[in-house]
Design a protein around this motif. Sequence first.
Motif, PDB file in Angstrom:
ATOM      1  N   MET A   1       0.823  -1.191   0.000  1.00 41.14           N
ATOM      2  CA  MET A   1       0.000   0.000   0.000  1.00 41.14           C
ATOM      3  C   MET A   1       0.866   1.253   0.000  1.00 41.14           C
ATOM      4  O   MET A   1       0.603   2.177  -0.727  1.00 41.14           O
ATOM      5  CB  MET A   1      -0.939  -0.014   1.197  1.00 41.14           C
ATOM      6  CG  MET A   1      -1.712   1.289   1.389  1.00 41.14           C
ATOM      7  SD  MET A   1      -2.872   1.665   0.105  1.00 41.14           S
ATOM      8  CE  MET A   1      -4.265   0.802   0.706  1.00 41.14           C
ATOM      9  N   GLU A   4       2.260   2.021  -3.374  1.00 35.02           N
ATOM     10  CA  GLU A   4       1.274   2.559  -4.305  1.00 35.02           C
ATOM     11  C   GLU A   4       0.980   4.023  -3.992  1.00 35.02           C
ATOM     12  O   GLU A   4       0.824   4.840  -4.891  1.00 35.02           O
ATOM     13  CB  GLU A   4      -0.023   1.754  -4.269  1.00 35.02           C
ATOM     14  CG  GLU A   4       0.082   0.366  -4.854  1.00 35.02           C
ATOM     15  CD  GLU A   4       0.514  -0.676  -3.833  1.00 35.02           C
ATOM     16  OE1 GLU A   4       0.764  -0.318  -2.670  1.00 35.02           O
ATOM     17  OE2 GLU A   4       0.631  -1.848  -4.200  1.00 35.02           O
ATOM     18  N   LEU A   5       0.884   4.370  -2.710  1.00 32.68           N
ATOM     19  CA  LEU A   5       0.625   5.760  -2.327  1.00 32.68           C
ATOM     20  C   LEU A   5       1.784   6.664  -2.718  1.00 32.68           C
ATOM     21  O   LEU A   5       1.586   7.824  -3.054  1.00 32.68           O
ATOM     22  CB  LEU A   5       0.364   5.876  -0.829  1.00 32.68           C
ATOM     23  CG  LEU A   5      -1.004   5.418  -0.344  1.00 32.68           C
ATOM     24  CD1 LEU A   5      -1.082   5.486   1.175  1.00 32.68           C
ATOM     25  CD2 LEU A   5      -2.106   6.235  -0.961  1.00 32.68           C
ATOM     26  N   LEU A   8       1.517   8.406  -6.124  1.00 29.76           N
ATOM     27  CA  LEU A   8       0.552   9.479  -6.375  1.00 29.76           C
ATOM     28  C   LEU A   8       1.250  10.826  -6.359  1.00 29.76           C
ATOM     29  O   LEU A   8       2.219  11.029  -5.639  1.00 29.76           O
ATOM     30  CB  LEU A   8      -0.544   9.473  -5.308  1.00 29.76           C
ATOM     31  CG  LEU A   8      -1.487   8.279  -5.255  1.00 29.76           C
ATOM     32  CD1 LEU A   8      -2.453   8.433  -4.091  1.00 29.76           C
ATOM     33  CD2 LEU A   8      -2.257   8.142  -6.550  1.00 29.76           C
ATOM     34  N   TYR A  16      -6.437  12.242  -0.920  1.00 30.19           N
ATOM     35  CA  TYR A  16      -6.646  10.903  -0.363  1.00 30.19           C
ATOM     36  C   TYR A  16      -6.615  10.954   1.166  1.00 30.19           C
ATOM     37  O   TYR A  16      -7.513  10.445   1.833  1.00 30.19           O
ATOM     38  CB  TYR A  16      -5.564   9.951  -0.893  1.00 30.19           C
ATOM     39  CG  TYR A  16      -5.651   8.550  -0.334  1.00 30.19           C
ATOM     40  CD1 TYR A  16      -6.447   7.595  -0.954  1.00 30.19           C
ATOM     41  CD2 TYR A  16      -4.943   8.179   0.802  1.00 30.19           C
ATOM     42  CE1 TYR A  16      -6.529   6.298  -0.453  1.00 30.19           C
ATOM     43  CE2 TYR A  16      -5.013   6.893   1.314  1.00 30.19           C
ATOM     44  CZ  TYR A  16      -5.805   5.960   0.678  1.00 30.19           C
ATOM     45  OH  TYR A  16      -5.895   4.692   1.173  1.00 30.19           O
ATOM     46  N   ASP A  83      -9.622   3.471  -2.140  1.00 33.07           N
ATOM     47  CA  ASP A  83      -8.405   2.905  -2.714  1.00 33.07           C
ATOM     48  C   ASP A  83      -8.568   2.629  -4.203  1.00 33.07           C
ATOM     49  O   ASP A  83      -7.653   2.871  -4.991  1.00 33.07           O
ATOM     50  CB  ASP A  83      -8.017   1.620  -1.993  1.00 33.07           C
ATOM     51  CG  ASP A  83      -7.492   1.868  -0.588  1.00 33.07           C
ATOM     52  OD1 ASP A  83      -7.206   3.034  -0.256  1.00 33.07           O
ATOM     53  OD2 ASP A  83      -7.382   0.885   0.167  1.00 33.07           O
ATOM     54  N   TYR A  86      -8.453   5.919  -6.268  1.00 34.08           N
ATOM     55  CA  TYR A  86      -7.096   6.453  -6.421  1.00 34.08           C
ATOM     56  C   TYR A  86      -6.125   5.426  -6.976  1.00 34.08           C
ATOM     57  O   TYR A  86      -4.929   5.672  -7.034  1.00 34.08           O
ATOM     58  CB  TYR A  86      -6.603   7.005  -5.087  1.00 34.08           C
ATOM     59  CG  TYR A  86      -7.227   8.333  -4.755  1.00 34.08           C
ATOM     60  CD1 TYR A  86      -6.639   9.527  -5.166  1.00 34.08           C
ATOM     61  CD2 TYR A  86      -8.424   8.407  -4.066  1.00 34.08           C
ATOM     62  CE1 TYR A  86      -7.220  10.744  -4.873  1.00 34.08           C
ATOM     63  CE2 TYR A  86      -9.021   9.628  -3.773  1.00 34.08           C
ATOM     64  CZ  TYR A  86      -8.407  10.785  -4.185  1.00 34.08           C
ATOM     65  OH  TYR A  86      -8.979  11.995  -3.907  1.00 34.08           O
ATOM     66  N   ASP A  87      -6.642   4.286  -7.383  1.00 34.35           N
ATOM     67  CA  ASP A  87      -5.864   3.212  -7.990  1.00 34.35           C
ATOM     68  C   ASP A  87      -4.705   2.774  -7.096  1.00 34.35           C
ATOM     69  O   ASP A  87      -3.580   2.567  -7.557  1.00 34.35           O
ATOM     70  CB  ASP A  87      -5.355   3.638  -9.363  1.00 34.35           C
ATOM     71  CG  ASP A  87      -4.918   2.444 -10.197  1.00 34.35           C
ATOM     72  OD1 ASP A  87      -5.480   1.351  -9.989  1.00 34.35           O
ATOM     73  OD2 ASP A  87      -4.002   2.599 -11.029  1.00 34.35           O
ATOM     74  N   VAL A  88      -4.988   2.630  -5.812  1.00 33.39           N
ATOM     75  CA  VAL A  88      -3.986   2.132  -4.865  1.00 33.39           C
ATOM     76  C   VAL A  88      -4.488   0.893  -4.145  1.00 33.39           C
ATOM     77  O   VAL A  88      -3.953   0.500  -3.108  1.00 33.39           O
ATOM     78  CB  VAL A  88      -3.564   3.226  -3.844  1.00 33.39           C
ATOM     79  CG1 VAL A  88      -2.821   4.342  -4.542  1.00 33.39           C
ATOM     80  CG2 VAL A  88      -4.739   3.725  -3.047  1.00 33.39           C
TER      81      VAL A  88
END
Length: 93
Positions: A1, A4-5, A8, A16, A83, A86-88
């Motif tokens: 996770m 992935e964040l 951004l 987010y 999630d 935001y595509d995470v």
Amino acid sequence: MAKELAGLDKEKLKAYWKFNIRLTTIVMVIWFVVTYVAGYFSRELNELVLFGFPFGFYMGAQGSLVVYVVIIFYYAYRMNKLDQEYDVAEKEG
């Protein structure tokens, strides 16, 4: 996770976390009201009757537990949806 964040941009990451903190704050306020405020006013709430039981007693025995479970499922559902927006979201498999 976290990986992935990190991908951004700053504006998306800020949006987010703003939503995440707002949702967490709302959930915690509901938890506080159900736990402490309902307990504090239990004598006054006992004047109301729900399913044949005084409401203050019902909230202490079962009502608060039902609210906690609803809060947990709503929070998990809404965070999974966020999630995905935001595509995470965690990848399956």
